[in-house]
Design a protein around this motif. Sequence first.
Motif, PDB file in Angstrom:
ATOM      1  N   ILE A 283      11.455  -3.373  -0.620  1.00  0.00           N
ATOM      2  CA  ILE A 283      13.067  -2.876  -1.871  1.00  0.00           C
ATOM      3  C   ILE A 283      12.173  -0.866  -2.923  1.00  0.00           C
ATOM      4  CG2 ILE A 283      14.145  -2.685  -4.147  1.00  0.00           C
ATOM      5  CD1 ILE A 283      15.177  -5.512  -2.091  1.00  0.00           C
ATOM      6  N   THR A 284      10.973  -1.793  -3.380  1.00  0.00           N
ATOM      7  CA  THR A 284      10.559  -1.152  -4.052  1.00  0.00           C
ATOM      8  C   THR A 284       9.602   0.392  -3.273  1.00  0.00           C
ATOM      9  OG1 THR A 284       9.298  -3.035  -5.526  1.00  0.00           O
ATOM     10  CG2 THR A 284       8.582  -0.592  -5.560  1.00  0.00           C
ATOM     11  N   VAL A 285       9.198   0.463  -1.925  1.00  0.00           N
ATOM     12  CA  VAL A 285       9.143   1.314  -1.779  1.00  0.00           C
ATOM     13  C   VAL A 285      11.094   2.037  -1.657  1.00  0.00           C
ATOM     14  CG1 VAL A 285       9.332   2.778   0.873  1.00  0.00           C
ATOM     15  CG2 VAL A 285       7.388   0.431   0.353  1.00  0.00           C
ATOM     16  N   PHE A 286      11.426   1.834  -1.127  1.00  0.00           N
ATOM     17  CA  PHE A 286      12.744   3.003  -0.972  1.00  0.00           C
ATOM     18  C   PHE A 286      13.005   3.266  -2.397  1.00  0.00           C
ATOM     19  CE2 PHE A 286      13.760   0.726   3.092  1.00  0.00           C
ATOM     20  CZ  PHE A 286      13.695   1.748   3.710  1.00  0.00           C
ATOM     21  N   GLN A 287      13.238   2.159  -3.796  1.00  0.00           N
ATOM     22  CA  GLN A 287      13.593   2.329  -5.275  1.00  0.00           C
ATOM     23  C   GLN A 287      12.208   4.132  -5.882  1.00  0.00           C
ATOM     24  OE1 GLN A 287      12.332  -1.554  -7.164  1.00  0.00           O
ATOM     25  NE2 GLN A 287      14.648  -1.019  -7.703  1.00  0.00           N
ATOM     26  N   ARG A 288      10.995   3.200  -5.086  1.00  0.00           N
ATOM     27  CA  ARG A 288      10.401   4.895  -5.591  1.00  0.00           C
ATOM     28  C   ARG A 288      10.877   6.153  -4.726  1.00  0.00           C
ATOM     29  NH1 ARG A 288       4.343   2.773  -6.438  1.00  0.00           N
ATOM     30  NH2 ARG A 288       5.198   1.717  -8.877  1.00  0.00           N
ATOM     31  N   LEU A 289      11.036   6.338  -3.852  1.00  0.00           N
ATOM     32  CA  LEU A 289      11.008   7.221  -2.878  1.00  0.00           C
ATOM     33  C   LEU A 289      12.872   7.534  -3.406  1.00  0.00           C
ATOM     34  CD1 LEU A 289      11.012   6.352   0.674  1.00  0.00           C
ATOM     35  CD2 LEU A 289       9.000   8.268   0.017  1.00  0.00           C
TER      36      LEU A 289
ATOM     37  N   SER B 215       1.131  14.157  -7.471  1.00  0.00           N
ATOM     38  CA  SER B 215       0.071  15.159  -6.900  1.00  0.00           C
ATOM     39  C   SER B 215       1.410  16.633  -6.039  1.00  0.00           C
ATOM     40  CB  SER B 215      -0.501  15.048  -5.143  1.00  0.00           C
ATOM     41  OG  SER B 215       0.385  14.817  -4.551  1.00  0.00           O
ATOM     42  N   LEU B 216       2.830  16.196  -5.825  1.00  0.00           N
ATOM     43  CA  LEU B 216       3.599  16.982  -5.605  1.00  0.00           C
ATOM     44  C   LEU B 216       4.238  17.192  -6.833  1.00  0.00           C
ATOM     45  CD1 LEU B 216       5.109  15.658  -2.400  1.00  0.00           C
ATOM     46  CD2 LEU B 216       3.622  17.710  -2.687  1.00  0.00           C
ATOM     47  N   GLY B 217       4.139  17.237  -8.484  1.00  0.00           N
ATOM     48  CA  GLY B 217       5.122  17.295  -9.384  1.00  0.00           C
ATOM     49  C   GLY B 217       5.940  16.375  -9.196  1.00  0.00           C
ATOM     50  N   LEU B 218       6.726  15.394  -8.817  1.00  0.00           N
ATOM     51  CA  LEU B 218       7.322  14.531  -8.607  1.00  0.00           C
ATOM     52  C   LEU B 218       7.233  13.293  -9.412  1.00  0.00           C
ATOM     53  CD1 LEU B 218       9.194  15.125  -5.392  1.00  0.00           C
ATOM     54  CD2 LEU B 218       9.735  16.454  -7.049  1.00  0.00           C
ATOM     55  N   ASN B 219       8.195  12.536  -9.815  1.00  0.00           N
ATOM     56  CA  ASN B 219       8.138  10.798 -10.313  1.00  0.00           C
ATOM     57  C   ASN B 219       8.527   9.837  -9.648  1.00  0.00           C
ATOM     58  OD1 ASN B 219       8.487   9.082 -12.475  1.00  0.00           O
ATOM     59  ND2 ASN B 219       7.251  10.179 -13.294  1.00  0.00           N
ATOM     60  N   ALA B 220       7.757   9.151  -9.547  1.00  0.00           N
ATOM     61  CA  ALA B 220       7.976   7.371  -8.332  1.00  0.00           C
ATOM     62  C   ALA B 220       7.098   6.220  -9.173  1.00  0.00           C
ATOM     63  CB  ALA B 220       7.365   8.140  -7.142  1.00  0.00           C
ATOM     64  N   ASP B 221       7.082   6.557 -10.460  1.00  0.00           N
ATOM     65  CA  ASP B 221       7.059   5.231 -11.581  1.00  0.00           C
ATOM     66  C   ASP B 221       7.490   4.560 -11.829  1.00  0.00           C
ATOM     67  OD1 ASP B 221       5.160   4.044 -12.429  1.00  0.00           O
ATOM     68  OD2 ASP B 221       4.722   5.551 -14.987  1.00  0.00           O
ATOM     69  N   VAL B 222       8.582   4.382 -10.946  1.00  0.00           N
ATOM     70  CA  VAL B 222       9.503   2.980 -10.982  1.00  0.00           C
ATOM     71  C   VAL B 222       9.405   1.516 -10.134  1.00  0.00           C
ATOM     72  CG1 VAL B 222      11.185   4.422 -12.131  1.00  0.00           C
ATOM     73  CG2 VAL B 222      10.869   4.502  -9.568  1.00  0.00           C
ATOM     74  N   GLY B 223      10.391   0.853 -10.075  1.00  0.00           N
ATOM     75  CA  GLY B 223      10.238   0.120  -8.984  1.00  0.00           C
ATOM     76  C   GLY B 223       9.930  -1.565  -9.541  1.00  0.00           C
ATOM     77  N   ILE B 224      10.392  -2.550  -8.458  1.00  0.00           N
ATOM     78  CA  ILE B 224      10.901  -3.957  -8.966  1.00  0.00           C
ATOM     79  C   ILE B 224       9.236  -4.624  -8.526  1.00  0.00           C
ATOM     80  CG2 ILE B 224      11.586  -4.413  -6.612  1.00  0.00           C
ATOM     81  CD1 ILE B 224      13.839  -6.355  -8.159  1.00  0.00           C
ATOM     82  N   ALA B 225       8.647  -4.232  -8.077  1.00  0.00           N
ATOM     83  CA  ALA B 225       7.592  -5.144  -8.099  1.00  0.00           C
ATOM     84  C   ALA B 225       6.625  -3.816  -7.405  1.00  0.00           C
ATOM     85  CB  ALA B 225       8.063  -5.697  -6.449  1.00  0.00           C
ATOM     86  N   GLU B 226       6.017  -3.831  -8.748  1.00  0.00           N
ATOM     87  CA  GLU B 226       4.728  -2.753  -9.106  1.00  0.00           C
ATOM     88  C   GLU B 226       3.705  -4.108  -9.044  1.00  0.00           C
ATOM     89  OE1 GLU B 226       4.831  -0.082 -12.703  1.00  0.00           O
ATOM     90  OE2 GLU B 226       6.143   0.762 -11.146  1.00  0.00           O
TER      91      GLU B 226
ATOM     92  N   GLN C  69       1.374  -1.525   0.264  1.00  0.00           N
ATOM     93  CA  GLN C  69      -0.147   0.296  -0.102  1.00  0.00           C
ATOM     94  C   GLN C  69       1.069   1.232   0.020  1.00  0.00           C
ATOM     95  OE1 GLN C  69      -3.276  -0.425  -0.485  1.00  0.00           O
ATOM     96  NE2 GLN C  69      -4.329  -2.060   0.889  1.00  0.00           N
ATOM     97  N   VAL C  70       1.884   1.301   0.853  1.00  0.00           N
ATOM     98  CA  VAL C  70       3.176   3.014   1.385  1.00  0.00           C
ATOM     99  C   VAL C  70       3.265   2.844  -0.485  1.00  0.00           C
ATOM    100  CG1 VAL C  70       4.961   3.324   2.173  1.00  0.00           C
ATOM    101  CG2 VAL C  70       3.537   1.809   2.924  1.00  0.00           C
ATOM    102  N   VAL C  71       3.867   1.251  -0.918  1.00  0.00           N
ATOM    103  CA  VAL C  71       4.980   2.161  -2.787  1.00  0.00           C
ATOM    104  C   VAL C  71       3.352   2.043  -4.036  1.00  0.00           C
ATOM    105  CG1 VAL C  71       4.888   0.241  -4.839  1.00  0.00           C
ATOM    106  CG2 VAL C  71       6.316  -0.401  -2.519  1.00  0.00           C
ATOM    107  N   SER C  72       2.328   2.093  -3.687  1.00  0.00           N
ATOM    108  CA  SER C  72       1.194   3.506  -4.247  1.00  0.00           C
ATOM    109  C   SER C  72       0.938   4.130  -4.201  1.00  0.00           C
ATOM    110  CB  SER C  72       0.038   2.364  -4.650  1.00  0.00           C
ATOM    111  OG  SER C  72       0.023   0.578  -4.662  1.00  0.00           O
ATOM    112  N   TYR C  73       0.734   4.568  -2.731  1.00  0.00           N
ATOM    113  CA  TYR C  73       0.649   5.913  -2.062  1.00  0.00           C
ATOM    114  C   TYR C  73       2.135   6.427  -2.743  1.00  0.00           C
ATOM    115  CZ  TYR C  73       0.782   9.745   1.437  1.00  0.00           C
ATOM    116  OH  TYR C  73       0.678  11.219   1.832  1.00  0.00           O
ATOM    117  N   VAL C  74       3.478   6.204  -2.305  1.00  0.00           N
ATOM    118  CA  VAL C  74       4.530   7.147  -2.806  1.00  0.00           C
ATOM    119  C   VAL C  74       4.347   7.302  -4.227  1.00  0.00           C
ATOM    120  CG1 VAL C  74       6.788   6.938  -2.963  1.00  0.00           C
ATOM    121  CG2 VAL C  74       5.873   5.682  -1.126  1.00  0.00           C
ATOM    122  N   LYS C  75       3.729   6.695  -5.336  1.00  0.00           N
ATOM    123  CA  LYS C  75       3.564   7.284  -6.504  1.00  0.00           C
ATOM    124  C   LYS C  75       2.729   8.540  -6.238  1.00  0.00           C
ATOM    125  CE  LYS C  75       2.042   4.780 -10.294  1.00  0.00           C
ATOM    126  NZ  LYS C  75       1.506   3.616 -11.017  1.00  0.00           N
TER     127      LYS C  75
END
Length: 211
Positions: free
Chosen positions: A187-193, A140-151, A129-135
Motif C-alpha cells: 500500500i505504501t508503494v502506491f501511496q508514494r507513487l 532526485s527528480l524534484g518530486l515528493n514521495a515522503d508519505v506512507g502508512i508504513a515507513e 526496499q521499493v518504498v525507500s527507492y521510490v522516495k
Amino acid sequence: MAKIVNVPARAVVSHVVNPTARFLLRIGVTPNAVTVAGTVGVLIGAWLGSQGHLLWGTVVVTACALTDALDGTMARMRGGTSKFGALLDSSMDRIADGAVFGAVVWYLAGQGNPYGGMIACLISLVAGQVVSYVKARAQSLGLNADVGIAERLERLLILGVGGLLGAAGLEWGLPAALWVLAALSVITVFQRLIHAGRTEPVPPSAAEPVA
Ligand SMILES: CCCCCCCC/C=C\CCCCCCCC(=O)OC[C@H](COP(=O)(O)O[C@@H]1[C@H](O)[C@H](OP(=O)(O)O)[C@@H](O)[C@H](O)[C@H]1O)OC(=O)CCCCCCC/C=C\CCCCCCCC
Ligand SMILES: Nc1ccn([C@@H]2O[C@H](COP(=O)(O)O)[C@@H](O)[C@H]2O)c(=O)n1
Ligand SMILES: [Mg+2]
Ligand SMILES: [Mg+2]
C-alpha cells in the motif's frame, strides 16, 4: 500515520539518544562510525534470529537499529550534517533491512514455512526496499514521495511484534505480522507513487488556458 509514530518516538528516545550522542562526540567517535557499527550490530542480531534465537535477535536488532537516531543526532550536534553521511545512513538502512528480512526467511524455512510466512516475508522485503527507492528516486527528480502508512520505523516495529510473538511460542505470530507488513508495504508503494505523481509541476504550456 507514519509521522504520527515517528515524531513522538523520536521525542521519547531523545532522552537517551541526546546524552549518548554528546558522550560519544566527547570521546571522539564520529557519526559515520556509529552508522556503520549500528549496521554491523543489526547483522549480528539478524544472524541470531536466523539461528532460531528470536528473542535475542529481536532485542539485538532493536538496540542496534536505535543507533539510527544516534548518528544523525551526533551529526547535528557537532554542527554539521554531511551529504555523504546521509548517503551512508540510507545505504546502511537498506543493507540492515535486507539482512533482517533475509534472516527471517531463513528462520521460517527451517520451521517448514508456517502459514506461508516465507512468501509474506519476501513480499515485505521487496516492497520495503521499493518504498525507500521510490522516495529517493522521486527526490532526485524534484518530486515528493515522503508519505506512507508504513515507513521504515513502522515496518521494523511490526516485524518486532512478530519476532516477540514467535519468541513467546506462538507459531502464527511471526507469519501474521509478516502478512500485515506485506500488505501495508505494498500500500505504501502506491501511496508514494500517487503522491509523487500529484506533486509533479504542470508544464506551462499545459497549464495556460487555450485562448
Ligand atoms: C512492541 C514490541 C516490538 C519489539 C520491540 C520494539 C521495542 C522498540 C522500542 C522503542 C521503539 C523505537 C523507537 C525508535 C525511535 C527512533 C525514531 C527514529 O529516529 O527514527 C528515525 C530513523 C532514521 O530515519 P531516517 O529518516 O534517517 O531514515 C530514512 C528511512 O530509512 C527511510 O526509509 P523509508 O521510510 O523510506 O523506507 C529512507 O527512505 C531514507 O533513506 C532514510 O534516510 O528511522 C528509523 O527507521 C530507525 C528505526 C529504529 C527502529 C527500532 C525499532 C526496531 C523494532 C524492532 C526490530 C525488529 C527486529 C525483528 C528481528 C526478528 C528476528 C531476526
Ligand atoms: N553518519 C551520518 C548519519 C546521518 N547524518 C545526517 O542525519 C540525517 C539523518 O538523521 P537521523 O536522525 O534520522 O539519523 C541524514 O539525512 C544526514 O543529514 C549524517 O550527517 N551523518
Ligand atoms: Mg540515522
Ligand atoms: Mg539509518
